[in-house]
Write a protein that holds these residues in place. Structure first.
Motif, short mmCIF file in Angstrom:
data_model
loop_
_atom_site.label_atom_id
_atom_site.label_comp_id
_atom_site.label_asym_id
_atom_site.label_seq_id
_atom_site.Cartn_x
_atom_site.Cartn_y
_atom_site.Cartn_z
N LEU A 101 9.04 -16.92 -10.74
CA LEU A 101 8.36 -17.76 -9.75
C LEU A 101 7.91 -16.94 -8.54
O LEU A 101 6.81 -17.12 -8.03
N ALA A 102 8.76 -16.01 -8.10
CA ALA A 102 8.39 -15.17 -6.96
C ALA A 102 7.19 -14.29 -7.31
O ALA A 102 6.27 -14.14 -6.49
N ASN A 103 7.19 -13.71 -8.51
CA ASN A 103 6.06 -12.88 -8.94
C ASN A 103 4.79 -13.70 -9.05
O ASN A 103 3.71 -13.24 -8.68
N TYR A 109 -1.02 -15.35 -4.22
CA TYR A 109 -1.37 -14.94 -2.88
C TYR A 109 -2.42 -13.84 -2.91
O TYR A 109 -3.39 -13.87 -2.16
N GLU A 110 -2.23 -12.85 -3.80
CA GLU A 110 -3.20 -11.75 -3.91
C GLU A 110 -4.58 -12.25 -4.34
O GLU A 110 -5.60 -11.85 -3.78
N ASP A 116 -10.52 -15.24 -0.34
CA ASP A 116 -10.75 -15.48 1.09
C ASP A 116 -11.65 -14.39 1.68
O ASP A 116 -12.51 -14.68 2.52
N GLN A 117 -11.46 -13.16 1.26
CA GLN A 117 -12.29 -12.07 1.76
C GLN A 117 -13.72 -12.16 1.25
O GLN A 117 -14.67 -11.86 1.96
N ASN A 118 -13.90 -12.56 0.00
CA ASN A 118 -15.22 -12.57 -0.62
C ASN A 118 -15.98 -13.88 -0.43
O ASN A 118 -17.18 -13.94 -0.72
#
Length: 139
Positions: A101-103, A109-110, A116-118
């Motif tokens: 779950l953490a991975n 997120y990545e 978000d950047q593009n």
């Protein structure tokens, strides 16, 4: 031991008490949140129960009562070394699932940070294409 629908707990306790003539002890605890029933696949509010009794005849009665109430039974292991092994295996599986779950959260997120950047550049490109098509449709 097993799980039963939360709304049927009181009736379950009464039937066990009457069937055993007061010779069984029932301990019930509510499960937080909804649980997916493995038999039907429907999410329900459940309660965990443990019935303390003696004798094989009472076991047969309890099996029938559990079947009538749609309660799912789970066997209890009496050997402490087997219990400890089962607990350690379950803890290991829980830790593995927490790592997964953490991975997964990190990967989401990545990906969303990249989006978000593009996003402004993509929005501008779409607006340009729409303007071009709008202009070409005038001719």
């Amino acid at each position: 031991a097993g799980v039963v629908a939360k709304d049927r707990v009181a009736a379950f306790e009464r039937v066990v008490f009457r069937a055993s003539r007061g010779n069984c002890f029932v301990k019930v605890s509510d499960v937080e949140g909804k649980v997916v029933d493995p038999g039907t696949g429907v999410e329900e509010e459940k309660a965990v129960f443990v019935v303390f009794f003696s004798g094989e005849g009472m076991k047969g009665k309890l099996d029938k009562i559990c079947a009538a109430f749609g309660a799912r039974q789970y066997p209890l292991v009496e050997d402490s070394s087997v219990k400890n092994r089962l607990v350690s295996e379950a803890s290991s599986r829980i830790r593995d699932l927490e790592v997964i779950l953490a991975n997964t959260d990190e990967q989401f997120y990545e990906v969303f940070a990249d989006v978000d950047q593009n996003l402004p550049a993509w929005t501008e490109m779409v607006m340009r294409e729409k303007a071009i098509f709008h202009t070409m449709n005038h001719f």
